[in-house]
Structures are given as structure tokens and as C-alpha cells.
Design a protein around this motif. Structure first.
Motif, PDB file in Angstrom:
ATOM      1  N   MET A   1       0.838  -1.193   0.000  1.00  0.00           N
ATOM      2  CA  MET A   1       0.000   0.000   0.000  1.00  0.00           C
ATOM      3  C   MET A   1       0.873   1.243   0.000  1.00  0.00           C
ATOM      4  O   MET A   1       1.902   1.295   0.665  1.00  0.00           O
ATOM      5  N   GLY A   2       0.463   2.258  -0.734  1.00  0.00           N
ATOM      6  CA  GLY A   2       1.186   3.510  -0.741  1.00  0.00           C
ATOM      7  C   GLY A   2       1.489   3.981  -2.139  1.00  0.00           C
ATOM      8  O   GLY A   2       1.043   3.391  -3.130  1.00  0.00           O
ATOM      9  N   ILE A   3       2.283   5.029  -2.221  1.00  0.00           N
ATOM     10  CA  ILE A   3       2.648   5.638  -3.498  1.00  0.00           C
ATOM     11  C   ILE A   3       4.050   5.180  -3.879  1.00  0.00           C
ATOM     12  O   ILE A   3       4.961   5.181  -3.044  1.00  0.00           O
ATOM     13  N   ASN A   4       4.226   4.776  -5.115  1.00  0.00           N
ATOM     14  CA  ASN A   4       5.531   4.371  -5.615  1.00  0.00           C
ATOM     15  C   ASN A   4       6.254   5.593  -6.196  1.00  0.00           C
ATOM     16  O   ASN A   4       6.064   6.705  -5.748  1.00  0.00           O
ATOM     17  N   ARG A   5       7.057   5.406  -7.230  1.00  0.00           N
ATOM     18  CA  ARG A   5       7.796   6.494  -7.857  1.00  0.00           C
ATOM     19  C   ARG A   5       7.009   7.056  -9.038  1.00  0.00           C
ATOM     20  O   ARG A   5       5.915   6.563  -9.387  1.00  0.00           O
ATOM     21  N   ILE A   6       7.549   8.084  -9.670  1.00  0.00           N
ATOM     22  CA  ILE A   6       6.882   8.671 -10.826  1.00  0.00           C
ATOM     23  C   ILE A   6       6.784   7.631 -11.941  1.00  0.00           C
ATOM     24  O   ILE A   6       7.721   6.852 -12.176  1.00  0.00           O
ATOM     25  N   ASP A  71      -5.236   1.791  -3.155  1.00  0.00           N
ATOM     26  CA  ASP A  71      -4.439   3.008  -2.990  1.00  0.00           C
ATOM     27  C   ASP A  71      -5.174   4.221  -3.555  1.00  0.00           C
ATOM     28  O   ASP A  71      -5.149   5.307  -2.961  1.00  0.00           O
ATOM     29  N   LEU A  72      -5.830   4.045  -4.700  1.00  0.00           N
ATOM     30  CA  LEU A  72      -6.611   5.132  -5.275  1.00  0.00           C
ATOM     31  C   LEU A  72      -7.784   5.491  -4.360  1.00  0.00           C
ATOM     32  O   LEU A  72      -8.080   6.674  -4.149  1.00  0.00           O
ATOM     33  N   ASP A  73      -8.425   4.489  -3.819  1.00  0.00           N
ATOM     34  CA  ASP A  73      -9.558   4.726  -2.914  1.00  0.00           C
ATOM     35  C   ASP A  73      -9.113   5.499  -1.680  1.00  0.00           C
ATOM     36  O   ASP A  73      -9.812   6.419  -1.218  1.00  0.00           O
ATOM     37  N   ARG A  74      -7.957   5.119  -1.144  1.00  0.00           N
ATOM     38  CA  ARG A  74      -7.450   5.776   0.068  1.00  0.00           C
ATOM     39  C   ARG A  74      -7.206   7.256  -0.175  1.00  0.00           C
ATOM     40  O   ARG A  74      -7.632   8.114   0.601  1.00  0.00           O
ATOM     41  N   VAL A  75      -6.505   7.578  -1.272  1.00  0.00           N
ATOM     42  CA  VAL A  75      -6.195   8.979  -1.559  1.00  0.00           C
ATOM     43  C   VAL A  75      -7.472   9.747  -1.895  1.00  0.00           C
ATOM     44  O   VAL A  75      -7.652  10.892  -1.449  1.00  0.00           O
ATOM     45  N   GLU A  76      -8.368   9.130  -2.645  1.00  0.00           N
ATOM     46  CA  GLU A  76      -9.619   9.810  -2.992  1.00  0.00           C
ATOM     47  C   GLU A  76     -10.415  10.152  -1.741  1.00  0.00           C
ATOM     48  O   GLU A  76     -11.013  11.232  -1.644  1.00  0.00           O
ATOM     49  N   SER A  77     -10.410   9.258  -0.757  1.00  0.00           N
ATOM     50  CA  SER A  77     -11.126   9.515   0.494  1.00  0.00           C
ATOM     51  C   SER A  77     -10.513  10.693   1.243  1.00  0.00           C
ATOM     52  O   SER A  77     -11.232  11.549   1.776  1.00  0.00           O
ATOM     53  N   ILE A  78      -9.186  10.768   1.272  1.00  0.00           N
ATOM     54  CA  ILE A  78      -8.496  11.885   1.930  1.00  0.00           C
ATOM     55  C   ILE A  78      -8.846  13.201   1.237  1.00  0.00           C
ATOM     56  O   ILE A  78      -9.156  14.206   1.884  1.00  0.00           O
ATOM     57  N   LEU A  79      -8.784  13.196  -0.081  1.00  0.00           N
ATOM     58  CA  LEU A  79      -9.073  14.412  -0.837  1.00  0.00           C
ATOM     59  C   LEU A  79     -10.513  14.876  -0.610  1.00  0.00           C
ATOM     60  O   LEU A  79     -10.772  16.080  -0.463  1.00  0.00           O
ATOM     61  N   MET A 158       0.057  14.675   3.370  1.00  0.00           N
ATOM     62  CA  MET A 158      -1.307  14.270   3.692  1.00  0.00           C
ATOM     63  C   MET A 158      -1.762  13.089   2.833  1.00  0.00           C
ATOM     64  O   MET A 158      -2.466  12.191   3.308  1.00  0.00           O
ATOM     65  N   ILE A 159      -1.343  13.060   1.563  1.00  0.00           N
ATOM     66  CA  ILE A 159      -1.809  11.980   0.678  1.00  0.00           C
ATOM     67  C   ILE A 159      -0.841  10.794   0.651  1.00  0.00           C
ATOM     68  O   ILE A 159      -1.111   9.808  -0.038  1.00  0.00           O
ATOM     69  N   GLY A 160       0.282  10.873   1.399  1.00  0.00           N
ATOM     70  CA  GLY A 160       1.103   9.682   1.532  1.00  0.00           C
ATOM     71  C   GLY A 160       2.578   9.815   1.240  1.00  0.00           C
ATOM     72  O   GLY A 160       3.330   8.843   1.386  1.00  0.00           O
ATOM     73  N   PHE A 161       3.046  10.990   0.824  1.00  0.00           N
ATOM     74  CA  PHE A 161       4.472  11.188   0.618  1.00  0.00           C
ATOM     75  C   PHE A 161       5.172  11.433   1.960  1.00  0.00           C
ATOM     76  O   PHE A 161       4.546  11.854   2.932  1.00  0.00           O
TER      77      PHE A 161
END
Length: 304
Positions: A1-6, A71-79, A158-161
Motif C-alpha cells: 500500500m502507498g505511493i511508488n515512484r513517478i 491506494d486510489l480509494d485511500r487517496v480519494e477519500s483523503i481528498l 497528507m496523501i502519503g508522501f
């Protein structure tokens, strides 16, 4: 879970043919598909690493990889909780793109998060040059803008970085470096000297010093030169390891978009303490260039 690289960047160029003379002919990237308005290219494989969009210059959008829909769901919920508008996309804007979430940073930059597919994880970097001068993958991105860097840092965290490096000049925060992965940094943001600039550089990955030699010779043989480097950044002021010490070389594409060619990033634990540096203006060259006493004037004044 989380954000990878570009995983991908889309940059505007004034003429697709002239831009391909750099990205395809000099750097050796492979054209995956093309129409009248855009060209999708890869360092290798079948997933687009960079898209050239017909325009003038600067950044159109950029995408970080995630592993799955959760991961998309998690960030979308935060936003959503923060009142930030986000949009789901089908993942068909470029080769290799999976399900995608699109939104805007406080600076106005369009950030996308995407999944890959059964054949790949989005945002995982390949560093094996295989004896070639061709960049191996996308590596990171450095944005410019007028928004306070602290605001950008707080949003990205806030979104995971995770925060890696914060540089202040004369007590004022001037630049921030963060990571989604374990590597030194995956995204950076600095105050723009020219208010209209939004991109400092898009960075490609190179493997090692020998890769720099081959790429440097390729530039020389095709009538090009580095703007700045190769060298080593020096955020620790005399330390060759730690945050902010990756190797670099910079060059401009035909329309003024700066490309970095980056190597030697260390990896750090998720809970590693960020490096906070406060320097005097005259120390900026020392921080940006640990191997010499010079820095291209354009490096800190010109973006796109």
C-alpha cells in the motif's frame, strides 16, 4: 500500500518533430504511438514514460504509480475530506496506464495516480542501462510555483508522501523534497524565480558513472552540451551520503524543458528523519554542486 515512484510525465513542446529530434534521436527513447497532437515514448518496454504534447513548453501533467485500486480509494477519500475535487479516469490516455485518479495540487499542477497492469507495477524504476546511453526510466520530478513550499509539503504528506529534505535560504523555506518510495526523493517543489514557470525538470534514471560517460559522448556527438553537471548534489555540505546527495546532469530539450539525468539515490527507512538545511544565499552553489565551485546561472533562474 502507498505511493511508488513517478510513472509518467506529459510535457508541452512547440513542435513534435523538433522535440523528437531530442527525445528519440539523441536520447534514444522509443515512440510507442503518435497522432497530430501528442507522441508517447518509452525508455524501454510498452508503457509510456513521457508524452510530448503539442503546445509551447512546460508541464501538462504527471503521474505517480500505485499498486492497486485500494491506494486510489485511500487517496480519494483523503481528498474528499479536505474538499479537493478528484476525478476517476479509465486509464486509456497512454500505453501502460491503468485505473487513474486525477486531481490538482495547491500549486495548480495536475497530479495523477495510476495502477499498472498484470505485467507491471506502476512507478517501479528500472536502473539497468544494458551498456546503452539511453535513459533507463523516469526517476523524479521537480516542480516550480508561487505557493508556499510548506503548503505543498503538507498537502503531499497528507496523501502519503514522506518528507526528505527542506532547504531554507536566509530563514525562508525555498524548496522541499519528498518521496513516495524508499529512494531519496521522488518529487520536489521550489519557489519559481520567474512567476510563469511551473517546471524545473523532469528527471530520467541513469545507472552509474559509465552511463553518464556514454550519454555525455552521445550529446557531444550530436552537437549538444550539458547545462550543468555531471556532479553530485551536496545538501549535507560536505557529506557524500544522506538526503540530497544524488548525482545529476541537466540539459534542455529544444523548447526549454529541462531534463535531469539522475543516479546514485540512497534508500531510507520510512521513519528516517528529514534533513533541514538553512543556508545563506551565497551557499546555494555549494549545496547544488559538491564537486566544483561553479553552477550554471540558468539553473536557479530558468524553468519552463
Amino acid at each position: 500500500m502507498g505511493i511508488n515512484r513517478i510513472d509518467h510525465a506529459a510535457v508541452r513542446v512547440g513542435d513534435l518533430g523538433k522535440a523528437l529530434a531530442w527525445y528519440e534521436d539523441v536520447l534514444g527513447l522509443t515512440v510507442l504511438s503518435r497522432d497530430a497532437d501528442a507522441v508517447h515514448l518509452a525508455c524501454r518496454g510498452k508503457a509510456a514514460d513521457i508524452t510530448l504534447v503539442k503546445g509551447r513548453q512546460s508541464l501538462e501533467n504527471f503521474t505517480f504509480g500505485v499498486d492497486d485500486q485500494e491506494d486510489l480509494d485511500r487517496v480519494e477519500s483523503i481528498l474528499k475530506k479536505e474538499g479537493v475535487t478528484a476525478e476517476r479516469l479509465n486509464g486509456d490516455s497512454r500505453p501502460g496506464e491503468g485505473a487513474t485518479l486525477k486531481f490538482h495540487l495547491p500549486s495548480g499542477h495536475e497530479l495523477r495516480l495510476c495502477t499498472g497492469g498484470a505485467e507491471r507495477r506502476a512507478g517501479i524504476v528500472d536502473f539497468d542501462a544494458r551498456g546503452s546511453h539511453i535513459p533507463t526510466d523516469m526517476d523524479h520530478i521537480n516542480l516550480l510555483g508561487e505557493v508556499d513550499p510548506g503548503v505543498m509539503r503538507d498537502f503531499l504528506m497528507m496523501i502519503g508522501f514522506k518528507s526528505s529534505l527542506n532547504i531554507s535560504v536566509g530563514g525562508q523555506l525555498a524548496g522541499i523534497w519528498l518521496r513516495g518510495s524508499a529512494f531519496d526523493h521522488d518529487i520536489a517543489y521550489m519557489r519559481a524565480v520567474r512567476p510563469s514557470d511551473r517546471l524545473h525538470h523532469v528527471a530520467f534514471a541513469v545507472e552509474d558513472g559509465n552511463h553518464y560517460f556514454r550519454l555525455s559522448d552521445r550529446l557531444m556527438e550530436t552537437g549538444h552540451r550539458w547545462e550543468f553537471g555531471p556532479g553530485r548534489h551536496n545538501a549535507g555540505l560536505g557529506k557524500s551520503t544522506g538526503f540530497g546527495t544524488n548525482n545529476y546532469a541537466y540539459a534542455f530539450d529544444p523548447f526549454g524543458n529541462r531534463n535531469e539525468f539522475s543516479s546514485g539515490m540512497e534508500q531510507f527507512a520510512d521513519d528516517a528523519t528529514p534533513l533541514d538545511v538553512d543556508i545563506a544565499p551565497e551557499q546555494l552553489t555549494d549545496v547544488m554542486n559538491g564537486w566544483g565551485y561553479e553552477m550554471a546561472e540558468t539553473f536557479m533562474t530558468v524553468g519552463s
